[in-house]
Design a protein around this motif. Sequence first.
Motif, PDB file in Angstrom:
ATOM      1  N   UNK A  12       0.530  -1.181  -0.558  1.00 43.36           N
ATOM      2  CA  UNK A  12      -0.106  -0.200  -0.367  1.00 43.36           C
ATOM      3  C   UNK A  12       0.915   1.562  -0.523  1.00 43.36           C
ATOM      4  N   UNK A  13       2.522   1.209   0.284  1.00 46.27           N
ATOM      5  CA  UNK A  13       3.042   2.299  -0.227  1.00 46.27           C
ATOM      6  C   UNK A  13       4.101   1.908   0.000  1.00 46.27           C
ATOM      7  N   UNK A  14       5.081   3.419  -1.017  1.00 45.83           N
ATOM      8  CA  UNK A  14       6.782   2.937  -1.035  1.00 45.83           C
ATOM      9  C   UNK A  14       7.656   2.247  -0.374  1.00 45.83           C
ATOM     10  N   UNK A  15       7.301   1.865   1.084  1.00 45.85           N
ATOM     11  CA  UNK A  15       7.651   1.623   2.006  1.00 45.85           C
ATOM     12  C   UNK A  15       7.947   0.248   0.973  1.00 45.85           C
ATOM     13  N   UNK A  16       7.223  -0.678   0.199  1.00 48.47           N
ATOM     14  CA  UNK A  16       7.363  -2.023  -0.128  1.00 48.47           C
ATOM     15  C   UNK A  16       7.828  -1.462  -1.259  1.00 48.47           C
ATOM     16  N   UNK A  17       9.341  -2.921  -1.215  1.00 49.79           N
ATOM     17  CA  UNK A  17       9.793  -2.682  -2.456  1.00 49.79           C
ATOM     18  C   UNK A  17       9.195  -3.160  -3.581  1.00 49.79           C
ATOM     19  N   UNK A  18       8.203  -4.841  -3.586  1.00 48.77           N
ATOM     20  CA  UNK A  18       7.130  -5.179  -4.909  1.00 48.77           C
ATOM     21  C   UNK A  18       6.290  -4.211  -5.357  1.00 48.77           C
ATOM     22  N   UNK A  43     -10.447   6.797  -6.734  1.00 47.44           N
ATOM     23  CA  UNK A  43     -10.315   7.536  -5.829  1.00 47.44           C
ATOM     24  C   UNK A  43     -10.573   7.785  -4.197  1.00 47.44           C
ATOM     25  N   UNK A  44      -9.396   7.784  -3.179  1.00 42.26           N
ATOM     26  CA  UNK A  44      -9.737   7.453  -1.407  1.00 42.26           C
ATOM     27  C   UNK A  44     -11.631   8.621  -1.206  1.00 42.26           C
ATOM     28  N   UNK A  45     -11.525   9.466  -1.328  1.00 39.68           N
ATOM     29  CA  UNK A  45     -12.912  10.066  -1.116  1.00 39.68           C
ATOM     30  C   UNK A  45     -13.769   9.245  -1.631  1.00 39.68           C
ATOM     31  N   UNK A  46     -13.961   8.483  -2.478  1.00 41.80           N
ATOM     32  CA  UNK A  46     -14.632   8.149  -3.521  1.00 41.80           C
ATOM     33  C   UNK A  46     -15.352   6.978  -2.224  1.00 41.80           C
ATOM     34  N   UNK A  47     -14.335   6.587  -1.962  1.00 38.83           N
ATOM     35  CA  UNK A  47     -13.937   5.311  -1.778  1.00 38.83           C
ATOM     36  C   UNK A  47     -13.814   4.712  -0.309  1.00 38.83           C
ATOM     37  N   UNK A  48     -13.592   6.150   0.513  1.00 42.79           N
ATOM     38  CA  UNK A  48     -13.803   5.851   1.315  1.00 42.79           C
ATOM     39  C   UNK A  48     -14.971   5.060   2.435  1.00 42.79           C
ATOM     40  N   UNK A  49     -16.208   5.797   1.659  1.00 40.70           N
ATOM     41  CA  UNK A  49     -17.980   5.107   2.492  1.00 40.70           C
ATOM     42  C   UNK A  49     -17.956   3.913   1.923  1.00 40.70           C
ATOM     43  N   UNK A  50     -17.861   3.332   1.333  1.00 41.38           N
ATOM     44  CA  UNK A  50     -17.713   2.372   0.959  1.00 41.38           C
ATOM     45  C   UNK A  50     -17.205   0.940   0.299  1.00 41.38           C
ATOM     46  N   UNK A  52      -9.341  -0.811  -1.519  1.00 41.08           N
ATOM     47  CA  UNK A  52      -9.147   0.155  -2.288  1.00 41.08           C
ATOM     48  C   UNK A  52      -8.185   1.596  -2.354  1.00 41.08           C
ATOM     49  N   UNK A  53      -7.411   1.140  -0.688  1.00 39.73           N
ATOM     50  CA  UNK A  53      -6.030   1.432  -1.373  1.00 39.73           C
ATOM     51  C   UNK A  53      -4.673   1.053  -0.869  1.00 39.73           C
ATOM     52  N   UNK A  54      -5.133  -0.931  -1.823  1.00 39.29           N
ATOM     53  CA  UNK A  54      -3.699  -1.105  -2.624  1.00 39.29           C
ATOM     54  C   UNK A  54      -3.594  -1.179  -3.239  1.00 39.29           C
ATOM     55  N   UNK A  55      -2.332  -1.356  -3.985  1.00 37.14           N
ATOM     56  CA  UNK A  55      -1.733  -1.465  -5.190  1.00 37.14           C
ATOM     57  C   UNK A  55      -2.103  -1.447  -6.833  1.00 37.14           C
TER      58      UNK A  55
END
Length: 600
Positions: free
Chosen positions: A443-449, A488-495, A501-504
């Motif tokens: 879910x973030x750049x902290x992951x090499x993969x 988008x995050x704002x569209x997904x958060x409540x659904x 939705x925050x995954x690669x």
Amino acid sequence: MTAITSTFKSGEPSLPDILRDINSGKVQLPDFQRGWVWDDDHIASLIASISLSYPIGAVMLLQTGGDGVQFHPRPIQGVTVQNDLKPEYLILDGQQRMTSLYLAMSSGQPVPTTTNKGKEIERYYYLDIVKSLNPNEDRLDAVLSIPTTKQITSDFGRKIDLDLTTQENEFSQCYFPLGVIFDQNAYSAWRRGFQKMFRNDDGKLDLFDNFEAEVVNRFQSYRIPTIELLRDTPKEAVCQVFEKVNMGGVTLTVFELVTAMFAADNYNLREDWDKRKERVSEQNVLKGMDSTAFLTAVTLLSTFQVNQQDSTKPVTCKRKNVLKLTLEEYKRNADTVEDGLRKAARFLAREKIFDSRTLPYSTQLIPLSVICALLGDRFEIDTIRRRLAQWFWCGVFGELYGGANETRFSLDVPDFMEWIEDQRQPRTIRDASFAPTRLLSMQSRLSAAYKGLMALLMQAGSNDFLSGDPIEITSYFDLAIDIHHIFPKAYCESKYKRSLWNSSVNKAPLSAKTNRIIGGKAPSVYLTNIEKQSNMESSRLDNILTTHKIDPDLLRVDAFEKFIRDRAANLLGLIEAATGKGISGRDSEEVIHEYGAALR
């Protein structure tokens, strides 16, 4: 049975004695080319502790002149000795404390230090005699740090609050200069001057007598516990000391230790590396290659060469092996490794990795550079480049370079060189595996993969939604390309579940301008907006979406769950192609639970 002998002994010299040995050059530092770093507050605290006879920690020394490690010496800052003077001891641990004490009490010069915010300043140190004898005063408040003007001012320098520019002012205001405390002649002269000024004031005379008995004598009799490593202690043991007992606050690196050893042969490793670093850093992707990593690569290459001549000697690059690297081996292989790094940068650009921020593992540069160096002209052969890519991506998506990697580096190089000769795959390829659910936890750049997946998307020809330009090196820098949500995050958060939705799976490399148009809108809305603003045909935009492994039909109707499963399956296909290995478990219970259905 071999008798067990100690590698060290302990001592307890007085502070005045050890400072005299520092001043004479009998005690020096190994030339790690690192200055002392204590700030003004730390120095004042150190002085306060000694004035109360509080412990300040042991100092570790190394006897010189034996058959063990040979470091090039240098005097402590502020000491001037003859160039050919050989020290009897080197300070291994305690440099900052002993340098601070020497400069404040024995150098006769203002102490170059810093504020707690890092601003460079110069200071003299005094003890407030009255405060030092007041049991209700914090002893630290009795330590005065004063500028080289020996004045403390206010109102932007217009008002002088304290003036110690003359000894008479020091006497009259009862401030004792620490710079004279270990100089018998200077101390006696200062004491006589104080007594002469107050010869008719018994109160002041008693005050100084008490100060001398309660404070000055603590400095004169203060003892520093020392641990002395014997002169024949092997370098591995000496260097381990820095990892286990270094109290200076900044751990010495392997590079600094090797720098000091090479300096004994009159070779300036720091200067050599600085020049190489400047050349290497011209390639943005190599900026994460630091000095210790470079030495590790040189050691890896050197031991591989030795192994080719004598198979009983292993290929290795652990810390102890780097410390055994000879100057001759370094000189013979440093240029070769640097050339390997340049080839590695070309290889990474071909794989759509252009800078250190998007490089999955900076540590993988070590075996990569050595392999590229060993390939020589064969580096230009496409079939070998494709094998190199398979090895590289297996390391990335197998996530094999996240911990202690020296053992894997030592396998990578001979494994790869054998593979291009006899078809046997390297262990890094055999060890690599990737689980379908890993796409969700990336879910973030902290992951090499995660970084690797975004590079594969650029390899696949991903185009920007708005401009249609390939997400290549030009747009990468000029148009502020970053990773953004597709739904988008704002569209997904409540659904929907955050794990989806925050995954690669729901992210793509896009320009900042495209991301502003996306906003928090549903895909069906922002795709229409893109077409209108850019006068783009729907079929053209659909083609662009497919370059990101997105099914445009699912995106246009906001079919989030189906989109996630379809794109996850497509991304797994990219990873399979890059690693040359199939990904199993697409229809496992875990996959069905996380994605809602199998990934076909």
